[in-house]
Design a protein around this motif. Structure first.
Motif, PDB file in Angstrom:
ATOM      1  N   MET A 149       0.837  -1.194   0.000  1.00  0.00           N
ATOM      2  CA  MET A 149       0.000   0.000   0.000  1.00  0.00           C
ATOM      3  C   MET A 149       0.870   1.241   0.000  1.00  0.00           C
ATOM      4  SD  MET A 149      -2.710  -1.427   2.674  1.00  0.00           S
ATOM      5  CE  MET A 149      -2.859  -3.183   2.540  1.00  0.00           C
ATOM      6  N   LEU A 200      -7.765   1.488   2.634  1.00  0.00           N
ATOM      7  CA  LEU A 200      -7.635   0.031   2.734  1.00  0.00           C
ATOM      8  C   LEU A 200      -6.747  -0.336   3.924  1.00  0.00           C
ATOM      9  CD1 LEU A 200      -8.194  -2.756   1.375  1.00  0.00           C
ATOM     10  CD2 LEU A 200      -6.097  -2.430   0.087  1.00  0.00           C
ATOM     11  N   SER A 249      -7.475  -2.741   7.234  1.00  0.00           N
ATOM     12  CA  SER A 249      -6.807  -4.039   7.411  1.00  0.00           C
ATOM     13  C   SER A 249      -5.434  -3.871   8.044  1.00  0.00           C
ATOM     14  CB  SER A 249      -6.705  -4.747   6.062  1.00  0.00           C
ATOM     15  OG  SER A 249      -6.447  -3.828   5.035  1.00  0.00           O
ATOM     16  N   PHE A 276      -2.980  -6.726   9.065  1.00  0.00           N
ATOM     17  CA  PHE A 276      -2.257  -7.515   8.063  1.00  0.00           C
ATOM     18  C   PHE A 276      -1.000  -6.820   7.550  1.00  0.00           C
ATOM     19  CE2 PHE A 276      -6.660  -9.092   7.604  1.00  0.00           C
ATOM     20  CZ  PHE A 276      -6.417 -10.421   7.895  1.00  0.00           C
ATOM     21  N   VAL A 277      -0.868  -5.541   7.851  1.00  0.00           N
ATOM     22  CA  VAL A 277       0.244  -4.774   7.302  1.00  0.00           C
ATOM     23  C   VAL A 277       1.294  -4.598   8.394  1.00  0.00           C
ATOM     24  CG1 VAL A 277       0.884  -2.642   6.144  1.00  0.00           C
ATOM     25  CG2 VAL A 277      -1.410  -3.564   5.863  1.00  0.00           C
ATOM     26  N   ARG A 302       1.819  -5.808  -2.061  1.00  0.00           N
ATOM     27  CA  ARG A 302       1.073  -4.646  -1.583  1.00  0.00           C
ATOM     28  C   ARG A 302       0.145  -4.914  -0.404  1.00  0.00           C
ATOM     29  NH1 ARG A 302      -3.549  -2.557  -4.262  1.00  0.00           N
ATOM     30  NH2 ARG A 302      -2.422  -0.697  -3.711  1.00  0.00           N
ATOM     31  N   GLY A 303      -0.190  -6.175  -0.163  1.00  0.00           N
ATOM     32  CA  GLY A 303      -1.105  -6.467   0.928  1.00  0.00           C
ATOM     33  C   GLY A 303      -0.448  -6.472   2.292  1.00  0.00           C
ATOM     34  N   ARG A 304       0.885  -6.494   2.331  1.00  0.00           N
ATOM     35  CA  ARG A 304       1.548  -6.602   3.621  1.00  0.00           C
ATOM     36  C   ARG A 304       2.543  -5.479   3.851  1.00  0.00           C
ATOM     37  NH1 ARG A 304       4.213 -12.131   6.132  1.00  0.00           N
ATOM     38  NH2 ARG A 304       4.909 -11.185   8.068  1.00  0.00           N
TER      39      ARG A 304
END
Lengths: 170, 155
Positions: free
Chosen positions: B1, B10, B14, B17-18, B59-61
């Motif tokens: 992100m 986002l 979440s 998760f990051v 990008r999700g983490r």
């Protein structure tokens, strides 16, 4: 003026010339306007476009392989090169299936048999998400939906990929 | 992100998760010869591109912070304090892995004083970052860096 019969009188001549010149001037003004008004109709359709991947269909096996392709995308006046990746394989009936590698959880890139001990599955390195070969998300792992797929077109033995659509294999 | 409206919303949803933050360290200066300035600007462009690619992969983490920009002339000790402050703020928000990336070798020497992990990379010798050959070189470096990040996750 002579007494001979004039085929075209002075008045007529002036009328013709003025109409002619006036007509040209009006056309010069109107044609760009008309062109602008109909322009959206003349633009090529964006949605249904397919992009060449440089991959020959006969080289695609039942084992998913990574296919990278890129194309130019136009946003208004700005043209940019977009790179995309797909996992491509042939199913039992010989149809070519192409999955988008973007994890349905938070958007990382998944890998076929990535990580350790994930045979015959796609693995997401970020949070351990798993998908079966047909893109179905494995229950108990973070993703809540199957992998999206690309529209596939085959032309002259070459693979073309189009827009991303929801999974239809599962 | 990344630091933009869509991604941050986002992120806010979440957060749990990051857990990995990446920050590019980018020097800036306008004094120097044409050659020096071009090099400096190219480095900045290259590192920005690099970070963007790494972010896209995971990008999700990963959260890619805005670039940490500093004047080349400023003493590095002043900046160390500022970096540690950035890292502290991110740790307070639950980031477990903090990686600061740079091409500037000054940081390598000051590494001990930095709280986050520093990743110094030699500058890839590419003439023009937009040609095909350069892309290949960059691609392979990016792969190595993403592997390094997964190694951090397995600790």
């Amino acid at each position: 003026m002579s007494d001979k019969k004039q085929p075209v009188s002075r008045r007529q001549f002036l009328n013709y010339t003025l109409t002619g010149v006036g007509g040209f001037m009006a056309a010069a003004m109107l044609s760009p306007m008309v062109r602008m008004a109909v322009d959206p109709v003349l633009q090529p359709k964006e949605g249904g476009e397919f992009h060449a991947t440089g991959t020959e269909v006969k080289n695609i096996t039942e084992e998913p392989t990574r296919v990278d392709f890129s194309y130019e995308q136009q946003d208004a006046w700005y043209v940019s090169e977009v790179s995309k990746t797909a996992w491509v394989y042939k199913n039992e009936s010989g149809d070519v299936i192409a999955f988008s590698p973007i994890c349905k959880h938070l958007g990382c890139i998944v890998k076929w048999e990535g990580g350790q001990g994930n045979e015959n599955q796609y693995y997401c390195p970020c949070h351990g998400g798993l998908y079966e070969k047909n893109g179905e998300n494995v229950p108990g792992t973070p993703p809540l939906a199957p992998l999206d797929q690309y529209k596939v077109k085959i032309q002259d033995g070459m693979l073309y990929l189009g827009e991303v659509i929801p999974n239809k294999v599962v | 992100m990344k630091w933009n409206g869509q991604d941050v919303s986002l992120y806010a949803q979440s957060k749990e998760f990051v857990d990995t933050g990446i920050v590019p360290l980018i020097p800036y200066s306008l004094s120097g010869s044409e050659k020096e300035l071009t090099q400096l600007a190219n480095q900045s462009e290259l590192l920005t591109l690099f970070m963007k690619e790494v972010e896209e992969e995971y990008r999700g983490r990963i959260f890619l912070a805005p670039s940490f920009t500093y004047l080349k002339e400023t003493s590095i000790d002043k900046e160390i304090e500022r970096i540690n402050e950035w890292a502290e703020r991110m740790e307070a928000e639950g980031f477990k892995h903090l990686l600061f990336f740079t091409f500037d070798q000054q940081w390598k020497k000051a590494e001990r004083k930095l709280n986050p992990s520093l990743i110094w990379m030699p500058i890839p010798q590419v003439q023009d970052i937009h040609n095909e050959e350069a892309k290949k070189v960059l691609r392979s470096q990016i792969e190595q860096v993403t592997e390094l990040i997964t190694a951090y996750w397995q600790e």
